[in-house]
Write an enzyme that holds these catalytic residues in place. Structure first.
Site, PDB file in Angstrom:
ATOM      1  N   ASN A   1     -10.410  -3.594  -6.352  1.00 57.78           N
ATOM      2  CA  ASN A   1      -9.632  -2.593  -7.094  1.00 57.78           C
ATOM      3  C   ASN A   1     -10.201  -2.310  -8.493  1.00 57.78           C
ATOM      4  OD1 ASN A   1      -6.406  -3.505  -5.650  1.00 57.78           O
ATOM      5  ND2 ASN A   1      -7.792  -1.863  -5.075  1.00 57.78           N
TER       6      ASN A   1
ATOM      7  N   ASP B   1       0.819  -1.221   0.000  1.00 58.17           N
ATOM      8  CA  ASP B   1       0.000   0.000   0.000  1.00 58.17           C
ATOM      9  C   ASP B   1       0.852   1.271   0.000  1.00 58.17           C
ATOM     10  OD1 ASP B   1      -2.312   1.428  -0.003  1.00 58.17           O
ATOM     11  OD2 ASP B   1      -2.772   1.134   2.109  1.00 58.17           O
TER      12      ASP B   1
HETATM   13  C1  FPP Z   1      -2.046   0.075  -3.222  1.00 57.23           C
HETATM   14  O1  FPP Z   1      -1.557   1.402  -3.210  1.00 57.23           O
HETATM   15  C2  FPP Z   1      -1.421  -0.626  -4.304  1.00 57.23           C
HETATM   16  C3  FPP Z   1      -2.093  -1.267  -5.287  1.00 57.23           C
HETATM   17  C4  FPP Z   1      -3.565  -1.329  -5.361  1.00 57.23           C
HETATM   18  C5  FPP Z   1      -1.369  -1.923  -6.388  1.00 57.23           C
HETATM   19  C6  FPP Z   1      -0.146  -2.692  -6.031  1.00 57.23           C
HETATM   20  C7  FPP Z   1       0.574  -2.969  -7.278  1.00 57.23           C
HETATM   21  C8  FPP Z   1       1.906  -2.876  -7.492  1.00 57.23           C
HETATM   22  C9  FPP Z   1       2.877  -2.640  -6.412  1.00 57.23           C
HETATM   23  C10 FPP Z   1       2.498  -2.979  -8.856  1.00 57.23           C
HETATM   24  C11 FPP Z   1       2.351  -4.203  -9.642  1.00 57.23           C
HETATM   25  C12 FPP Z   1       2.552  -5.482  -8.961  1.00 57.23           C
HETATM   26  C13 FPP Z   1       3.420  -6.468  -9.291  1.00 57.23           C
HETATM   27  C14 FPP Z   1       3.255  -7.784  -8.685  1.00 57.23           C
HETATM   28  C15 FPP Z   1       4.541  -6.294 -10.202  1.00 57.23           C
HETATM   29  P1  FPP Z   1      -2.559   2.593  -3.530  1.00 57.23           P
HETATM   30  O2  FPP Z   1      -2.532   2.831  -4.986  1.00 57.23           O
HETATM   31  O3  FPP Z   1      -3.908   2.294  -2.982  1.00 57.23           O
HETATM   32  O4  FPP Z   1      -1.873   3.779  -2.760  1.00 57.23           O
HETATM   33  P2  FPP Z   1      -2.616   4.983  -2.024  1.00 57.23           P
HETATM   34  O5  FPP Z   1      -3.475   4.384  -0.942  1.00 57.23           O
HETATM   35  O6  FPP Z   1      -1.474   5.779  -1.479  1.00 57.23           O
HETATM   36  O7  FPP Z   1      -3.404   5.708  -3.055  1.00 57.23           O
END
Ligand code: FPP
Length: 252
Positions: A78, A30
């Site tokens: 998501n 996250d």
């Molecule tokens: C949450 O942060 C993150 C995600 C929903 C996506 C996670 C994906 C990756 C790290 C990249 C791709 C994965 C792989 C396996 C290569 P957020 O976007 O909700 O952050 P925020 O809460 O700060 O907005």
């Protein structure tokens, strides 16, 4: 062995106990969006940096002897994000695997997806299936990418399969036990996570490994995922090693 992280009351360095490394670590990756916002970059830059960090943390876990690393990359919720963001995330997962699969394979990593891959874009589904086919006989760390994963969805799917087996007389409702249910989960045959880490300051489980987290230890960190490095991981493990895990029992 891996350098000190903390000092005890006598100012002596505390090191990781290599005999007490968690067998299964799960991470809610996250804070990509906030990382990008803090740098006045688009959210996609945060996801890109987050994807790059997967490589580093996988390497470190493998080096430390962790047997299972489960990373929450895309939840069943998501899909509510904009099409643009969903597409970027799917593309990043494909790019990550295309770029890293040779080295992962060389390092004996088993790459598998936990989640309903049937709903993923064709390219993403195919890349994940190929990665598993290629690495399934490896003997190193198991890298579980939780993609289109939801704990409730996983349990619901298990319930449906069990009901079907009962209707077809392949399973007996009276004797069905916890171990039987586990056979229907994406994590069948794997140990439950010992340690669940959530960077970025949030303190929620967010539909992650709901069945499996029954006795997991938790670690929260204010650091956003793209900045969560090997030292932060070691700090989490060090804290875990100090926990008194009783699994509902009493330690004598
Ligand atoms: C949450 O942060 C993150 C995600 C929903 C996506 C996670 C994906 C990756 C790290 C990249 C791709 C994965 C792989 C396996 C290569 P957020 O976007 O909700 O952050 P925020 O809460 O700060 O907005």
């Amino acid at each position: 062995m891996f350098g000190f992280l903390k000092k005890d009351n006598n100012n002596k360095a505390i090191e990781l106990d290599m005999d007490k490394i968690p067998e299964h670590i799960a991470i809610i990756m996250d804070g990509n969006g906030r990382w990008a916002q803090g740098k006045k970059l688009p959210r996609s830059a945060g996801h890109k940096a987050g994807a790059e960090n997967v490589r580093e943390i996988t390497k470190e876990c493998s080096k430390l002897g962790v047997k299972y690393l489960t990373l929450y990359a895309f939840s069943t919720e998501n899909w509510k994000r904009s099409n643009e963001e969903v597409n970027i995330l799917m593309k990043l997962m494909v790019e990550f695997l295309n770029k890293e699969i040779d080295e992962l394979h060389e390092n004996q990593v088993v790459v598998r997806c936990l989640g309903d891959i049937t709903k993923l874009p064709e390219e993403c589904r195919k890349t994940l299936e190929e990665a598993y086919e290629r690495t399934k006989d490896n003997t190193g760390i198991n890298l579980n990418l939780a993609i289109n994963y939801g704990g409730r969805d996983e349990i619901l799917k298990a319930v449906r399969l069990i009901a079907k087996d009962v209707l077809e007389s392949k399973s007996n409702i009276e004797t069905l036990d916890i171990g039987d249910v586990e056979k229907y989960l994406y994590t069948a045959g794997m140990p439950d996570p010992d340690l669940i880490i959530r960077p970025s300051g949030e303190k929620r489980i967010s539909n992650f490994l709901l069945w499996q987290c029954a006795y997991s230890e938790f670690w929260y960190s204010n650091i956003n995922w793209p900045d969560f490095n090997r030292n932060n991981l070691q700090e989490a493990i060090l804290d875990y090693q100090d926990r008194d895990r009783r699994f509902g029992g009493i330690n004598k």
